[in-house]
Design a protein around this motif. Structure first.
Motif, PDB file in Angstrom:
ATOM      1  N   ILE A  25      51.095  36.950  39.710  1.00 38.60           N
ATOM      2  CA  ILE A  25      49.739  36.471  40.003  1.00 38.60           C
ATOM      3  C   ILE A  25      49.747  35.594  41.254  1.00 38.60           C
ATOM      4  O   ILE A  25      48.894  35.728  42.144  1.00 38.60           O
TER       5      ILE A  25
ATOM      6  N   LEU B  73      46.238  42.484  34.579  1.00 40.03           N
ATOM      7  CA  LEU B  73      45.450  42.762  35.780  1.00 40.03           C
ATOM      8  C   LEU B  73      44.300  43.682  35.409  1.00 40.03           C
ATOM      9  O   LEU B  73      44.490  44.720  34.776  1.00 40.03           O
TER      10      LEU B  73
ATOM     11  N   PHE C 202      50.579  37.743  44.579  1.00 39.95           N
ATOM     12  CA  PHE C 202      49.486  38.563  45.114  1.00 39.95           C
ATOM     13  C   PHE C 202      48.167  37.806  45.211  1.00 39.95           C
ATOM     14  O   PHE C 202      47.145  38.390  45.534  1.00 39.95           O
ATOM     15  N   ASN C 203      48.219  36.494  44.917  1.00 44.07           N
ATOM     16  CA  ASN C 203      47.075  35.601  45.115  1.00 44.07           C
ATOM     17  C   ASN C 203      45.827  36.082  44.375  1.00 44.07           C
ATOM     18  O   ASN C 203      44.718  36.037  44.900  1.00 44.07           O
ATOM     19  N   TRP C 204      46.021  36.563  43.123  1.00 44.50           N
ATOM     20  CA  TRP C 204      44.870  36.977  42.324  1.00 44.50           C
ATOM     21  C   TRP C 204      44.065  35.771  41.869  1.00 44.50           C
ATOM     22  O   TRP C 204      42.880  35.893  41.576  1.00 44.50           O
ATOM     23  N   CYS C 205      44.710  34.631  41.797  1.00 48.96           N
ATOM     24  CA  CYS C 205      44.008  33.367  41.569  1.00 48.96           C
ATOM     25  C   CYS C 205      44.929  32.239  41.998  1.00 48.96           C
ATOM     26  O   CYS C 205      46.133  32.445  42.199  1.00 48.96           O
TER      27      CYS C 205
ATOM     28  N   ILE D 225      37.399  36.625  38.290  1.00 53.69           N
ATOM     29  CA  ILE D 225      38.836  36.587  38.584  1.00 53.69           C
ATOM     30  C   ILE D 225      39.453  37.852  37.982  1.00 53.69           C
ATOM     31  O   ILE D 225      39.217  38.154  36.814  1.00 53.69           O
ATOM     32  N   PRO D 226      40.207  38.625  38.753  1.00 55.00           N
ATOM     33  CA  PRO D 226      40.628  39.963  38.299  1.00 55.00           C
ATOM     34  C   PRO D 226      41.764  39.956  37.279  1.00 55.00           C
ATOM     35  O   PRO D 226      42.728  40.708  37.389  1.00 55.00           O
ATOM     36  N   LEU D 227      41.636  39.083  36.274  1.00 52.99           N
ATOM     37  CA  LEU D 227      42.668  38.967  35.247  1.00 52.99           C
ATOM     38  C   LEU D 227      42.010  38.884  33.874  1.00 52.99           C
ATOM     39  O   LEU D 227      40.948  38.271  33.725  1.00 52.99           O
TER      40      LEU D 227
ATOM     41  N   ASP E  97      42.448  46.412  36.057  1.00 52.92           N
ATOM     42  CA  ASP E  97      42.479  47.611  36.879  1.00 52.92           C
ATOM     43  C   ASP E  97      42.587  48.819  35.950  1.00 52.92           C
ATOM     44  O   ASP E  97      43.661  49.124  35.433  1.00 52.92           O
TER      45      ASP E  97
ATOM     46  N   TYR F 238      48.715  37.614  30.533  1.00 56.06           N
ATOM     47  CA  TYR F 238      47.758  37.941  31.585  1.00 56.06           C
ATOM     48  C   TYR F 238      47.872  39.424  31.920  1.00 56.06           C
ATOM     49  O   TYR F 238      48.977  39.973  32.016  1.00 56.06           O
TER      50      TYR F 238
END
Length: 268
Positions: free
Chosen positions: A137, A122, A140-143, A87-89, A124, A120
């Motif tokens: 979050i 991101l 942008f539907n990161w989770c 998960i990109p967090l 990147d 949290y």
């Protein structure tokens, strides 16, 4: 031996294809970075220590019901883990004001927070791992909302357990970061703890002296990084003072040199 296929190389670890489907070999490096890799260096033996500490912590967490990607340690620098969709967090858990929190809000370092704070970020590197809100979050539907709930509830449980574990060895858990991943079963996924937990991603202060026992020693040019990491491992009972001192074992260059030195013939 067949050459292993490298999947990914990050700032502190290299990931290789595992021996079985759905597995990954995680290799811990001695490389150290800070300030989004603007500062680079090496902490001798760090990979060995982090491998052992992360194994210890993940094993203890599994005993209290936290699902993790850890399967087993393979050798001094490698462990076998489950392959997950990260998960990109980054989930940052704070108990005491330190690091970016003090700079962002002007809070004095060392101030105990009224309650545990969860943030949290991101994942990147190009953007500097920016702090993001729950609304961003979701936008942008990161989770999913369910994954957010799973991560936050696990983060609180992990924090409660680790605070007690470290306090028992006179270490204050100031803050730390967690990463989570998805394991898929058909159309359904499960959230589990991934990556590592070590002095690389935790702020650990001696309760009595305030001495820093983590990567802040590298960030701030305090020196004694290897000794600090080893001290954490010693207090956890991972390193034992045996015939060979831990410094000898963890100094990989010295260790390799000793292996290359031929033994002297014994006199008859």
């Amino acid at each position: 031996m067949a050459r292993r296929r490298q999947i990914y190389e990050g700032k502190a670890k290299i990931l290789y294809e595992g021996p079985e489907p759905g597995t990954i070999i995680q290799y811990f490096k001695d490389d150290a970075t800070a300030f989004n890799a603007e500062k680079k260096g090496t902490i001798n033996g760090k990979g060995v220590i982090n491998n052992r500490i992360s194994e210890y912590v993940f094993t203890r967490l599994s005993h209290i019901g936290i699902p993790t990607h850890f399967i087993r340690r393979l050798n001094m620098r490698e462990q076998l883990v489950r392959q997950v969709e990260i998960i990109p967090l980054e989930v940052v858990v704070r108990n005491v004001a330190a690091g970016s929190l003090t700079k962002r809000l002007g809070v004095e370092e060392g101030e105990v927070l009224p309650h545990t704070l969860i943030e949290y970020c991101l994942k990147d590197d190009a953007l500097g791992d920016p702090k993001v809100s729950e609304e961003e979050i979701a936008c942008f539907n990161w989770c999913s909302h369910e994954e957010m709930q799973d991560m936050s509830s696990m983060a609180i449980r992990i924090n409660d357990f680790l605070c007690g574990m470290f306090a028992a060895i006179d270490i204050r858990l100031v803050d730390f970061k967690l990463e989570f991943g998805r394991i898929w079963d058909g159309d359904f996924s499960r959230t589990i703890l991934a990556d590592e937990i070590s002095p690389d991603g935790c702020r650990l202060w001696d309760i009595n002296t305030g001495e820093k026992l983590d990567k802040d020693r590298f960030r701030r040019d305090l020196g004694g990084e290897s000794e600090a990491y080893q001290e954490v491992a010693r207090r956890l009972g991972i390193l034992q003072n045996e015939d060979n001192g831990p410094g000898e074992v963890l100094d990989m260059s010295a260790h390799r040199g000793r292996l290359r030195t031929p033994a002297k013939p014994t006199k008859k």
